[in-house]
Design an enzyme around this catalytic site. Structure first.
Site, PDB file in Angstrom:
ATOM      1  CD  GLN A   1      96.875  64.491  70.479  1.00 49.78           C
ATOM      2  OE1 GLN A   1      95.945  63.700  70.584  1.00 49.78           O
ATOM      3  NE2 GLN A   1      98.013  64.330  71.135  1.00 49.78           N
ATOM      4  CD  GLU A   2      96.926  72.103  69.071  1.00 47.51           C
ATOM      5  OE1 GLU A   2      97.665  72.531  69.968  1.00 47.51           O
ATOM      6  OE2 GLU A   2      97.291  72.019  67.887  1.00 47.51           O
ATOM      7  CB  SER A   3      94.196  72.345  75.330  1.00 46.78           C
ATOM      8  OG  SER A   3      92.835  72.069  75.020  1.00 46.78           O
TER       9      SER A   3
END
Length: 665
Positions: free
Chosen positions: A535-537
């Site tokens: 989700q972050e990167s």
């Protein structure tokens, strides 16, 4: 080190290009040259005309030619050069028109011609107040054809000065016509100072009679007044004085929107009012929330997205008070079960929840399976699957069978396909290498549109789409372009372009950097780490946000230095450094929030100080799901849901092989 099959395809592409040259460069030089040319093209694409020099364009064009794969961009670079060479703004607008039409006629990538036009608009806007009387005739046509942009972006005084210069020219009809059409199309009225430059037709006269002059300006003022009130209310959410604040300002807000109904009819304005209702419910003013939502329903025509948001907020205002019968009454009165397929997965889930609470388990069972079929990778479908799994009933077997469904895909792209689109694939690799996801997705769209346009029957198209999306997702994953892979498959599923399958699901939830994650997890669940990094990167080690969060786990350098004093933006792009620091930070948050995953993820996204406040006012429900829906920030609420969704599907995919076999029912 990861070695990908796609590397060999990439090598083949480079060979095909370099072997055709009289003086083939080495493979390493080819890649470096292509990357450098790609960066230069993106730089020219991203900046304004006044920051581009002819020498810079010549250098970019020379490198693009040598790279051998950027031929569609050469006309774009040449067009920029033609415009920059113009001696004044009048000549530039003439060149802009010429070059835009030229690029469009050449069937160059549409986004390049649109970018050129956008640069021209900004250039004219920046020099608008300096346009001389002699230049006005040359600029007139350009301004007229793009009147909406200039009316919205140019200061009224500057626009009036231009019109006064224009009124003395020979052609006095072009701008008058386009300006009049703009006000008729947008159903707004001109400021009184501009009334001499429009044709007062019967319809425009009617608009002026109803709203007065400067209707658009009045709308802006009304919306700004609303935002002023909201700025006084929102910061006090969850605080002891919120009751006094709401009782003071809510009546004023209600008066403002009631007296200015027509000023708040844009989707953005209506959405702002719906958000106010959500805030009111969150702070236990459910009656006010429903009154606000009723005002919207009675006064506006809603698009599907806002209508879905309104339905959820209405239901939520009842659910937070455990008023299940009234929730059911709202569902019935608004025919939400009949319209079930058009609703968001969020509304579908909560309708099923209400049906179960009111004893209609059979209907709930039917509808939740429909949610899963139509929204297979949503947070709410994962939640349904988890609940059915815990119930261990017949419905779980049916839904599990759906998630385990197989599809017989073709094994990779054909040689003819690879040959036909070799330059596109070469550019895809380059865009990925230089972290240009926007260009990568544009390149993908070009391949997709050209490929699909040449297919025959509807059945051929259906099969081709399933194979194409699966193989492109596989290809993107192989070259490490995970985020674009997620985006294109998710969108295709949302649009019902392709069939869901277990194999496709596995492409959506890959497991790169396994060695680093396993060796650095510090006792944390690896599924949790995969889910957060996805989700972050999107597993991009070079990812960098607008605020400076960097690397796989999107760490802010300041936060990272709490755990590693030597951490820098540069070192945070190294996977092992980023994961090690990120794991330490998560371990710290887990300890601080007593392993409460909702609070940990909220703090990771929105900051610890905010979550410490939310714990006292919003994250107070017995139900974890109610706490998630009560997170005040839309971005954080969505973030928590998506990581929870990711965790479920990673667990599903990483489970026992026997458990994942299709059910025999």
């Amino acid at each position: 080190m990861r070695t990908h099959y796609s590397f060999y395809i990439f090598t083949l592409f480079l060979c095909l290009i370099s072997c055709a040259s009289k003086h083939p460069a080495t493979l390493e030089n080819d890649v470096e040259m292509a990357e450098e040319a790609g960066r230069l093209i993106i730089h020219k694409y991203s900046i304004a005309l006044d920051r581009i020099s002819v020498e810079d364009l010549e250098n970019t064009k020379e490198k693009a030619i040598k790279a051998g794969i950027y031929f569609p961009y050469l006309s774009y670079l040449e067009s920029l050069k033609e415009i920059i060479n113009a001696s004044n703004i009048g000549e530039k607008t003439t060149k802009c028109d010429e070059q835009y039409k030229k690029l469009t006629a050449e069937n160059t990538f549409k986004y390049l011609s649109e970018n050129l036009k956008w640069k021209c608009l900004k250039e004219v806007k920046n020099q608008f107040s300096n346009i001389t009387k002699e230049q006005v005739p040359l600029v007139t046509s350009f301004v007229a054809e793009n009147i909406e942009y200039f009316v919205k972006s140019i200061d009224e005084k500057d626009f009036l000065v231009f019109l006064k210069k224009y009124s003395n020219t020979v052609d006095k009809t072009s701008i008058v016509y386009h300006l009049t059409q703009y006000y008729l199309k947008t159903e707004t009225t001109p400021p009184k100072k501009l009334k001499d430059y429009v044709t007062i037709s019967s319809k425009l006269n009617q608009l002026i009679s109803e709203h007065g002059y400067g209707f658009a300006d009045e709308s802006d003022r009304a919306i700004n007044n609303l935002k002023t009130y909201l700025r006084k209310i929102y910061p006090n959410g969850g605080k002891p004085n919120i009751g006094k604040i709401v009782k003071r300002y809510y009546p004023q807000i209600k008066r403002l929107i009631s007296r200015n109904v027509s000023h708040f009819d844009s989707p953005e304005s209506i959405d702002e009012i719906v958000n106010l209702a959500f805030f009111l419910t969150r702070n236990n003013f459910q009656l006010m929330a429903r009154s606000t939502l009723d005002f919207i329903r009675n006064n506006y025509t809603l698009d599907i997205e806002i209508e879905n948001k309104l339905h959820f907020n209405y239901l939520w205002s009842y659910l937070t008070q455990n008023q299940y019968k009234k929730s059911m009454q709202y569902i019935t009165n608004n025919n939400l079960i009949t319209r079930f397929s058009s609703l968001s997965s969020q509304n579908q889930y909560w309708i099923g929840f209400v049906l179960k609470k009111t004893g209609n388990h059979k209907e709930a069972s039917r509808l939740v399976k429909e949610t899963v079929r139509h929204n297979p990778i949503s947070f709410y479908s994962a939640l349904i699957m988890k609940e059915l799994q815990e119930a261990k009933g017949e419905d779980f077997k049916i839904v599990k069978s759906f998630y385990s469904s197989e599809y017989e895909y073709s094994d990779g792209f054909s040689k003819e396909f690879v040959q036909k689109y070799k330059n596109n694939f070469h550019r895809l690799n380059i865009w990925n290498k230089i972290n240009a996801n926007g260009f990568l997705l544009k390149e993908f769209s070009i391949i997709k549109n050209r490929y699909f346009s040449n297919l025959g029957s509807e059945e051929d198209l259906k099969i081709a789409k399933n194979n194409f999306y699966y193989n492109i997702a596989k290809y993107f994953n192989d070259i490490g372009a995970y985020l674009p892979s997620f985006q294109i498959v998710f969108n295709a599923l949302e649009e019902n372009e392709i069939q869901f399958s277990y194999a496709l699901l596995s492409k959506l939830f890959p497991k790169p950097y396994q060695d680093e994650i396993k060796s650095l997890n510090n006792g944390l669940d690896t599924i949790f780490l995969y889910s957060l990094i996805r989700q972050e990167s999107g597993f991009n080690p070079k990812a960098k946000s607008a605020v400076g969060a960097t690397g796989l786990m999107q760490l802010m350098p300041r936060t990272a230095r709490r755990f590693d004093r030597k951490a820098t933006t540069e070192t945070l792009t190294q996977p092992h450094v980023n994961i090690k620091i990120g794991v330490n930070y998560l371990s710290d948050l887990l300890q601080r929030y007593n392993n409460n995953l909702i609070e940990v993820l909220s703090a990771y996204n929105a900051g610890e100080s905010r979550v410490d406040r939310w714990k006292k006012s919003y994250l107070i429900h017995d139900s974890n799901l109610f706490n998630i829906e009560s997170i005040p920030f839309n971005e954080t609420r969505k973030y928590v849901k998506l990581i929870m969704r990711n965790m479920f599907f990673y667990k599903f995919l990483l489970g026992d092989e026997e458990e994942r076999k299709p059910s025999s029912i």
